[in-house]
Design a protein around this motif. Structure first.
Motif, PDB file in Angstrom:
ATOM      1  N   TRP A  62      15.863  -2.031   2.764  1.00  0.00           N
ATOM      2  CA  TRP A  62      15.526  -1.188   1.615  1.00  0.00           C
ATOM      3  C   TRP A  62      16.709  -1.120   0.642  1.00  0.00           C
ATOM      4  N   ALA A  63      17.892  -0.924   1.167  1.00  0.00           N
ATOM      5  CA  ALA A  63      19.095  -0.843   0.330  1.00  0.00           C
ATOM      6  C   ALA A  63      19.322  -2.144  -0.442  1.00  0.00           C
ATOM      7  N   GLU A  64      19.126  -3.257   0.207  1.00  0.00           N
ATOM      8  CA  GLU A  64      19.310  -4.557  -0.457  1.00  0.00           C
ATOM      9  C   GLU A  64      18.329  -4.719  -1.613  1.00  0.00           C
ATOM     10  N   LYS A  65      17.082  -4.334  -1.396  1.00  0.00           N
ATOM     11  CA  LYS A  65      16.069  -4.457  -2.449  1.00  0.00           C
ATOM     12  C   LYS A  65      16.412  -3.544  -3.628  1.00  0.00           C
ATOM     13  N   ILE A  66      16.711  -2.293  -3.350  1.00  0.00           N
ATOM     14  CA  ILE A  66      16.988  -1.332  -4.422  1.00  0.00           C
ATOM     15  C   ILE A  66      18.269  -1.697  -5.166  1.00  0.00           C
ATOM     16  N   ALA A  67      19.277  -2.182  -4.460  1.00  0.00           N
ATOM     17  CA  ALA A  67      20.540  -2.569  -5.100  1.00  0.00           C
ATOM     18  C   ALA A  67      20.360  -3.739  -6.063  1.00  0.00           C
ATOM     19  N   SER A  68      19.314  -4.518  -5.886  1.00  0.00           N
ATOM     20  CA  SER A  68      19.123  -5.706  -6.724  1.00  0.00           C
ATOM     21  C   SER A  68      18.639  -5.384  -8.136  1.00  0.00           C
ATOM     22  N   PHE A  69      18.329  -4.113  -8.414  1.00  0.00           N
ATOM     23  CA  PHE A  69      17.800  -3.723  -9.719  1.00  0.00           C
ATOM     24  C   PHE A  69      18.820  -2.956 -10.542  1.00  0.00           C
ATOM     25  N   ASP A  70      18.627  -3.014 -11.863  1.00  0.00           N
ATOM     26  CA  ASP A  70      19.468  -2.283 -12.817  1.00  0.00           C
ATOM     27  C   ASP A  70      18.809  -0.977 -13.250  1.00  0.00           C
ATOM     28  N   GLY A  71      17.522  -0.847 -13.007  1.00  0.00           N
ATOM     29  CA  GLY A  71      16.782   0.341 -13.386  1.00  0.00           C
ATOM     30  C   GLY A  71      15.414   0.316 -12.743  1.00  0.00           C
ATOM     31  N   TYR A  72      14.673   1.401 -12.944  1.00  0.00           N
ATOM     32  CA  TYR A  72      13.397   1.554 -12.235  1.00  0.00           C
ATOM     33  C   TYR A  72      12.354   2.237 -13.109  1.00  0.00           C
ATOM     34  N   VAL A  73      11.117   1.895 -12.848  1.00  0.00           N
ATOM     35  CA  VAL A  73       9.968   2.675 -13.293  1.00  0.00           C
ATOM     36  C   VAL A  73       9.284   3.111 -12.005  1.00  0.00           C
ATOM     37  N   ILE A  74       9.176   4.402 -11.817  1.00  0.00           N
ATOM     38  CA  ILE A  74       8.535   4.920 -10.607  1.00  0.00           C
ATOM     39  C   ILE A  74       7.120   5.362 -10.952  1.00  0.00           C
ATOM     40  N   VAL A  75       6.167   4.808 -10.223  1.00  0.00           N
ATOM     41  CA  VAL A  75       4.757   5.179 -10.353  1.00  0.00           C
ATOM     42  C   VAL A  75       4.467   6.174  -9.237  1.00  0.00           C
ATOM     43  N   THR A  76       4.152   7.406  -9.630  1.00  0.00           N
ATOM     44  CA  THR A  76       3.992   8.460  -8.636  1.00  0.00           C
ATOM     45  C   THR A  76       2.660   9.193  -8.765  1.00  0.00           C
ATOM     46  N   PRO A  77       2.050   9.497  -7.628  1.00  0.00           N
ATOM     47  CA  PRO A  77       0.919  10.422  -7.649  1.00  0.00           C
ATOM     48  C   PRO A  77       1.455  11.849  -7.679  1.00  0.00           C
ATOM     49  N   GLU A  78       0.565  12.784  -7.918  1.00  0.00           N
ATOM     50  CA  GLU A  78       0.926  14.184  -7.726  1.00  0.00           C
ATOM     51  C   GLU A  78       0.138  14.709  -6.542  1.00  0.00           C
ATOM     52  N   TYR A  79       0.864  15.126  -5.517  1.00  0.00           N
ATOM     53  CA  TYR A  79       0.268  15.743  -4.335  1.00  0.00           C
ATOM     54  C   TYR A  79       0.826  17.157  -4.228  1.00  0.00           C
ATOM     55  N   ASN A  80      -0.034  18.149  -4.257  1.00  0.00           N
ATOM     56  CA  ASN A  80       0.374  19.541  -4.064  1.00  0.00           C
ATOM     57  C   ASN A  80       1.521  19.964  -4.983  1.00  0.00           C
ATOM     58  N   HIS A  81       1.379  19.636  -6.261  1.00  0.00           N
ATOM     59  CA  HIS A  81       2.352  19.986  -7.302  1.00  0.00           C
ATOM     60  C   HIS A  81       3.682  19.266  -7.153  1.00  0.00           C
ATOM     61  N   SER A  82       3.723  18.167  -6.423  1.00  0.00           N
ATOM     62  CA  SER A  82       4.958  17.407  -6.265  1.00  0.00           C
ATOM     63  C   SER A  82       4.622  15.934  -6.087  1.00  0.00           C
ATOM     64  N   THR A  83       5.636  15.170  -5.733  1.00  0.00           N
ATOM     65  CA  THR A  83       5.446  13.745  -5.499  1.00  0.00           C
ATOM     66  C   THR A  83       4.992  13.512  -4.060  1.00  0.00           C
ATOM     67  N   SER A  84       4.783  12.265  -3.714  1.00  0.00           N
ATOM     68  CA  SER A  84       4.366  11.934  -2.348  1.00  0.00           C
ATOM     69  C   SER A  84       5.548  12.034  -1.383  1.00  0.00           C
ATOM     70  N   GLY A  85       5.250  12.375  -0.158  1.00  0.00           N
ATOM     71  CA  GLY A  85       6.292  12.443   0.867  1.00  0.00           C
ATOM     72  C   GLY A  85       6.955  11.093   1.098  1.00  0.00           C
ATOM     73  N   VAL A  86       6.175  10.020   1.048  1.00  0.00           N
ATOM     74  CA  VAL A  86       6.727   8.691   1.309  1.00  0.00           C
ATOM     75  C   VAL A  86       7.726   8.291   0.223  1.00  0.00           C
TER      76      VAL A  86
END
Length: 191
Positions: free
Chosen positions: A68-92
């Motif tokens: 996971w660290a290797e994959k995330i380190a390979s990027f300069d920025g992110y777009v996060i696609v998130t659902p809303e569950y119970n007024h927040s983001t997903s647990g995962v």
């Protein structure tokens, strides 16, 4: 070239997020100012945070964390696609963010959210988390309401008016990712 990861923040069966993330990626790939890649949390099955040392120490013990660290380190920025569950983001998604620290630092992040109020409340929580992880969250956000952007609450059919909002979000993420480049070590290419 700047690399932007589009993180799909849901792993639920029949999740709406896959359609949304594909839409983001399809539109992003029409650009020439950055390389975009979909990062599906289904491909990185992380148990509840099980690292014995806090992520801020960067001493990862488990293979799933290192991958996971290797994959995330390979990027300069992110777009996060998130659902809303119970007024927040997903647990995962929260768990995936919590696993790492330095890999997120000094990188831009933008949010595309969906839910009963367009996922706005999930993004409010994610902005707080991003700040703690030393990510720069851009102002522009794309909010997708289940009752207007999804047919029968399950088939994604975004209105054309969403495209300029998405374009602005991508503009901001690419610009901020570029501007923050001097504050972080060079990204390592993904295998």
């Amino acid at each position: 070239m700047i690399r932007i990861g589009i993180i799909l923040g849901s792993t639920r069966p029949q999740r709406n997020g896959e359609q949304v993330a594909t839409w983001v990626l399809d539109n992003a790939k029409q650009r020439s100012d950055a390389a975009f890649e979909l990062v599906d949390l289904l491909d990185f099955p992380l148990p509840h945070l099980d690292e014995p040392i806090p992520p801020s120490m960067g001493q990862y013990q488990n293979q799933h964390t290192k991958k996971w660290a290797e994959k995330i380190a390979s990027f300069d920025g992110y777009v996060i696609v998130t659902p809303e569950y119970n007024h927040s983001t997903s647990g995962v998604l929260k768990n995936a963010l919590d696993y790492l620290f330095a890999e997120w630092n000094n990188k831009a992040v933008g949010f595309v959210s969906y839910g009963s109020v367009g996922g706005a409340r999930a993004v409010e929580h994610l902005r707080l988390i991003a700040g703690e992880l030393k990510m720069a969250d851009v102002r522009q956000q794309v909010t997708l309401a289940l009752n207007s952007e999804f047919e029968n609450y399950s088939v994604f059919k975004p209105g054309a008016y969403q495209l300029p909002q998405l374009a602005t979000l991508l503009d901001e993420v690419v610009a901020w990712s570029t501007a923050l480049a001097t504050l972080r070590p060079p990204a390592t290419p993904a295998p």
